[in-house]
Write a protein that holds these residues in place. Structure first.
Motif, PDB file in Angstrom:
ATOM      1  N   LEU A  69      26.576  13.108  11.964  1.00  0.00           N
ATOM      2  CA  LEU A  69      25.215  12.701  12.293  1.00  0.00           C
ATOM      3  C   LEU A  69      25.166  12.154  13.707  1.00  0.00           C
ATOM      4  CD1 LEU A  69      24.447  10.736   8.997  1.00  0.00           C
ATOM      5  CD2 LEU A  69      23.986  13.144   9.494  1.00  0.00           C
ATOM      6  N   VAL A  70      24.141  12.547  14.447  1.00  0.00           N
ATOM      7  CA  VAL A  70      23.968  12.085  15.824  1.00  0.00           C
ATOM      8  C   VAL A  70      22.553  11.515  15.951  1.00  0.00           C
ATOM      9  CG1 VAL A  70      23.959  12.741  18.265  1.00  0.00           C
ATOM     10  CG2 VAL A  70      25.533  13.876  16.664  1.00  0.00           C
ATOM     11  N   TYR A  71      22.456  10.269  16.415  1.00  0.00           N
ATOM     12  CA  TYR A  71      21.170   9.595  16.586  1.00  0.00           C
ATOM     13  C   TYR A  71      20.732   9.697  18.041  1.00  0.00           C
ATOM     14  CZ  TYR A  71      22.525   7.404  12.183  1.00  0.00           C
ATOM     15  OH  TYR A  71      22.918   7.187  10.893  1.00  0.00           O
ATOM     16  N   TYR A  72      19.434   9.968  18.252  1.00  0.00           N
ATOM     17  CA  TYR A  72      18.896   9.939  19.606  1.00  0.00           C
ATOM     18  C   TYR A  72      17.401   9.654  19.553  1.00  0.00           C
ATOM     19  CZ  TYR A  72      17.030  14.681  18.945  1.00  0.00           C
ATOM     20  OH  TYR A  72      16.340  15.766  18.489  1.00  0.00           O
ATOM     21  N   TRP A  73      16.850   9.165  20.653  1.00  0.00           N
ATOM     22  CA  TRP A  73      15.441   8.846  20.763  1.00  0.00           C
ATOM     23  C   TRP A  73      14.661  10.072  21.225  1.00  0.00           C
ATOM     24  CZ3 TRP A  73      12.448   4.880  19.369  1.00  0.00           C
ATOM     25  CH2 TRP A  73      11.135   4.868  19.842  1.00  0.00           C
ATOM     26  N   SER A  74      13.483  10.283  20.655  1.00  0.00           N
ATOM     27  CA  SER A  74      12.603  11.366  21.074  1.00  0.00           C
ATOM     28  C   SER A  74      11.240  10.792  21.452  1.00  0.00           C
ATOM     29  CB  SER A  74      12.431  12.394  19.960  1.00  0.00           C
ATOM     30  OG  SER A  74      11.405  13.323  20.303  1.00  0.00           O
ATOM     31  N   ASN A  75      10.867  10.974  22.701  1.00  0.00           N
ATOM     32  CA  ASN A  75       9.533  10.575  23.125  1.00  0.00           C
ATOM     33  C   ASN A  75       8.492  11.420  22.390  1.00  0.00           C
ATOM     34  OD1 ASN A  75       7.732   9.068  24.881  1.00  0.00           O
ATOM     35  ND2 ASN A  75       7.389  11.008  25.937  1.00  0.00           N
ATOM     36  N   GLU A  76       8.756  12.719  22.276  1.00  0.00           N
ATOM     37  CA  GLU A  76       7.819  13.635  21.629  1.00  0.00           C
ATOM     38  C   GLU A  76       7.490  13.208  20.198  1.00  0.00           C
ATOM     39  OE1 GLU A  76       7.423  18.356  20.377  1.00  0.00           O
ATOM     40  OE2 GLU A  76       9.200  17.678  21.442  1.00  0.00           O
ATOM     41  N   PHE A  77       8.501  12.775  19.444  1.00  0.00           N
ATOM     42  CA  PHE A  77       8.302  12.388  18.049  1.00  0.00           C
ATOM     43  C   PHE A  77       8.084  10.887  17.884  1.00  0.00           C
ATOM     44  CE2 PHE A  77      10.234  16.538  17.739  1.00  0.00           C
ATOM     45  CZ  PHE A  77       9.464  17.142  16.754  1.00  0.00           C
ATOM     46  N   GLY A  78       8.230  10.131  18.974  1.00  0.00           N
ATOM     47  CA  GLY A  78       7.923   8.708  18.947  1.00  0.00           C
ATOM     48  C   GLY A  78       8.887   7.856  18.159  1.00  0.00           C
ATOM     49  N   GLY A  79      10.161   8.210  18.211  1.00  0.00           N
ATOM     50  CA  GLY A  79      11.130   7.390  17.500  1.00  0.00           C
ATOM     51  C   GLY A  79      12.510   7.996  17.486  1.00  0.00           C
ATOM     52  N   ASN A  80      13.357   7.373  16.686  1.00  0.00           N
ATOM     53  CA  ASN A  80      14.740   7.834  16.554  1.00  0.00           C
ATOM     54  C   ASN A  80      14.799   9.086  15.684  1.00  0.00           C
ATOM     55  OD1 ASN A  80      16.333   5.873  17.987  1.00  0.00           O
ATOM     56  ND2 ASN A  80      15.656   4.399  16.442  1.00  0.00           N
ATOM     57  N   MET A  81      15.526  10.062  16.196  1.00  0.00           N
ATOM     58  CA  MET A  81      15.765  11.306  15.475  1.00  0.00           C
ATOM     59  C   MET A  81      17.195  11.266  14.934  1.00  0.00           C
ATOM     60  SD  MET A  81      13.025  13.275  16.034  1.00  0.00           S
ATOM     61  CE  MET A  81      13.539  14.974  15.887  1.00  0.00           C
ATOM     62  N   ILE A 112      14.580   6.002  11.358  1.00  0.00           N
ATOM     63  CA  ILE A 112      14.424   7.343  11.952  1.00  0.00           C
ATOM     64  C   ILE A 112      13.034   7.881  11.610  1.00  0.00           C
ATOM     65  CG2 ILE A 112      16.883   7.905  11.951  1.00  0.00           C
ATOM     66  CD1 ILE A 112      16.317   9.624   9.438  1.00  0.00           C
ATOM     67  N   VAL A 113      12.517   8.755  12.500  1.00  0.00           N
ATOM     68  CA  VAL A 113      11.214   9.369  12.251  1.00  0.00           C
ATOM     69  C   VAL A 113      11.335  10.807  11.757  1.00  0.00           C
ATOM     70  CG1 VAL A 113       9.997   7.865  13.876  1.00  0.00           C
ATOM     71  CG2 VAL A 113      10.916  10.060  14.683  1.00  0.00           C
ATOM     72  N   ALA A 114      12.489  11.437  11.980  1.00  0.00           N
ATOM     73  CA  ALA A 114      12.657  12.832  11.551  1.00  0.00           C
ATOM     74  C   ALA A 114      14.127  13.205  11.478  1.00  0.00           C
ATOM     75  CB  ALA A 114      11.943  13.776  12.528  1.00  0.00           C
ATOM     76  N   LEU A 115      14.398  14.194  10.653  1.00  0.00           N
ATOM     77  CA  LEU A 115      15.719  14.805  10.568  1.00  0.00           C
ATOM     78  C   LEU A 115      15.650  16.142  11.298  1.00  0.00           C
ATOM     79  CD1 LEU A 115      16.423  14.380   6.745  1.00  0.00           C
ATOM     80  CD2 LEU A 115      17.165  12.883   8.592  1.00  0.00           C
ATOM     81  N   GLN A 116      16.732  16.486  11.967  1.00  0.00           N
ATOM     82  CA  GLN A 116      16.807  17.757  12.675  1.00  0.00           C
ATOM     83  C   GLN A 116      18.158  18.388  12.386  1.00  0.00           C
ATOM     84  OE1 GLN A 116      16.854  17.347  16.947  1.00  0.00           O
ATOM     85  NE2 GLN A 116      16.444  19.492  17.291  1.00  0.00           N
ATOM     86  N   LEU A 117      18.166  19.701  12.267  1.00  0.00           N
ATOM     87  CA  LEU A 117      19.420  20.428  12.111  1.00  0.00           C
ATOM     88  C   LEU A 117      19.243  21.810  12.687  1.00  0.00           C
ATOM     89  CD1 LEU A 117      18.742  22.492   9.596  1.00  0.00           C
ATOM     90  CD2 LEU A 117      19.415  20.566   8.218  1.00  0.00           C
ATOM     91  N   ALA A 138      11.008  24.642  14.280  1.00  0.00           N
ATOM     92  CA  ALA A 138      10.257  23.938  15.316  1.00  0.00           C
ATOM     93  C   ALA A 138       9.703  24.962  16.293  1.00  0.00           C
ATOM     94  CB  ALA A 138      11.173  22.950  16.044  1.00  0.00           C
ATOM     95  N   GLY A 139       8.648  24.586  16.977  1.00  0.00           N
ATOM     96  CA  GLY A 139       8.028  25.509  17.913  1.00  0.00           C
ATOM     97  C   GLY A 139       8.842  25.758  19.164  1.00  0.00           C
ATOM     98  N   ASN A 140       9.751  24.878  19.471  1.00  0.00           N
ATOM     99  CA  ASN A 140      10.558  25.000  20.682  1.00  0.00           C
ATOM    100  C   ASN A 140      11.795  25.846  20.419  1.00  0.00           C
ATOM    101  OD1 ASN A 140       8.732  23.272  21.870  1.00  0.00           O
ATOM    102  ND2 ASN A 140       9.992  21.466  21.553  1.00  0.00           N
ATOM    103  N   THR A 141      12.282  26.471  21.476  1.00  0.00           N
ATOM    104  CA  THR A 141      13.529  27.225  21.402  1.00  0.00           C
ATOM    105  C   THR A 141      14.652  26.343  21.916  1.00  0.00           C
ATOM    106  OG1 THR A 141      12.388  29.307  21.741  1.00  0.00           O
ATOM    107  CG2 THR A 141      14.728  29.282  22.238  1.00  0.00           C
ATOM    108  N   HIS A 142      15.754  26.362  21.221  1.00  0.00           N
ATOM    109  CA  HIS A 142      16.927  25.568  21.564  1.00  0.00           C
ATOM    110  C   HIS A 142      17.702  26.299  22.663  1.00  0.00           C
ATOM    111  CE1 HIS A 142      19.887  22.526  20.193  1.00  0.00           C
ATOM    112  NE2 HIS A 142      20.768  23.401  20.620  1.00  0.00           N
ATOM    113  N   LEU A 143      17.825  25.689  23.841  1.00  0.00           N
ATOM    114  CA  LEU A 143      18.558  26.294  24.955  1.00  0.00           C
ATOM    115  C   LEU A 143      19.742  25.397  25.313  1.00  0.00           C
ATOM    116  CD1 LEU A 143      15.478  27.054  27.221  1.00  0.00           C
ATOM    117  CD2 LEU A 143      16.661  28.652  25.727  1.00  0.00           C
ATOM    118  N   ILE A 144      20.837  26.004  25.703  1.00  0.00           N
ATOM    119  CA  ILE A 144      22.019  25.243  26.095  1.00  0.00           C
ATOM    120  C   ILE A 144      22.619  25.862  27.351  1.00  0.00           C
ATOM    121  CG2 ILE A 144      24.411  24.684  25.480  1.00  0.00           C
ATOM    122  CD1 ILE A 144      23.559  24.439  22.624  1.00  0.00           C
TER     123      ILE A 144
END
Length: 153
Positions: A69-81, A112-117, A138-144
């Motif tokens: 599990l990795v925790y991070y803040w998201s401005n878009e979602f307004g909280g910890n993801m 947390i405000v959302a789970l992501q995988l 999600a509507g966004n495409t994951h780019l690396i």
């Protein structure tokens, strides 16, 4: 069944390493895995547990899986993801509700405000399972962009 989840301890190293190897042997679309990466993840989780946690899944006190599990803040979602970087249940323990129970326990976390995988699009079985649990694309495409390891910063 007596399902429990706990944080990784050093005595889990061999089981954890074997499960990671098994996960990546079936995930041919992902990045190659090696012992150095596994050790780096363990060290990061020990050094920064507020950022990275390795969770060990137990059934009747036998190790049957893990998640990173990795925790991070998201401005878009307004909280910890909470990003579920990896989730693995041993083959003989699958289809017993272990992962679903794990997701239910994660959803009860109040910080947390959302789970992501992420899942490979070629693995329909896993995608369908995650969607059944309420995950959606999600509507966004994951780019690396990988950092070139041959250059220094």
């Amino acid at each position: 069944m007596d399902i429990k989840f706990r944080d990784y301890i050093d005595a889990d190293y061999n089981d954890f390493h074997e499960m990671v190897r098994s996960l990546y042997s079936n995930d041919l679309e992902g990045q190659p895995m090696n012992g150095t990466k596994v050790t780096s993840t363990i060290n990061e989780a020990k050094k920064n547990p507020q950022k990275v946690r390795i969770i060990i899944f137990l059934n009747n006190n036998e190790i049957v899986g893990y998640s990173i599990l990795v925790y991070y803040w998201s401005n878009e979602f307004g909280g910890n993801m909470l990003f579920i970087d990896e989730l693995y249940v041993k083959e003989d323990s699958r289809s017993k509700g272990i992962a679903a129970y794990f997701f239910t326990s994660l959803e009860k976390m109040d910080n947390i405000v959302a789970l992501q995988l992420e899942a490979n699009t070629s693995n329909r079985r896993v995608l369908d399972y995650y969607m059944k649990l309420g995950f959606e694309a999600a509507g966004n495409t994951h780019l690396i962009k990988m950092k070139d390891s041959n250059t220094s910063s």
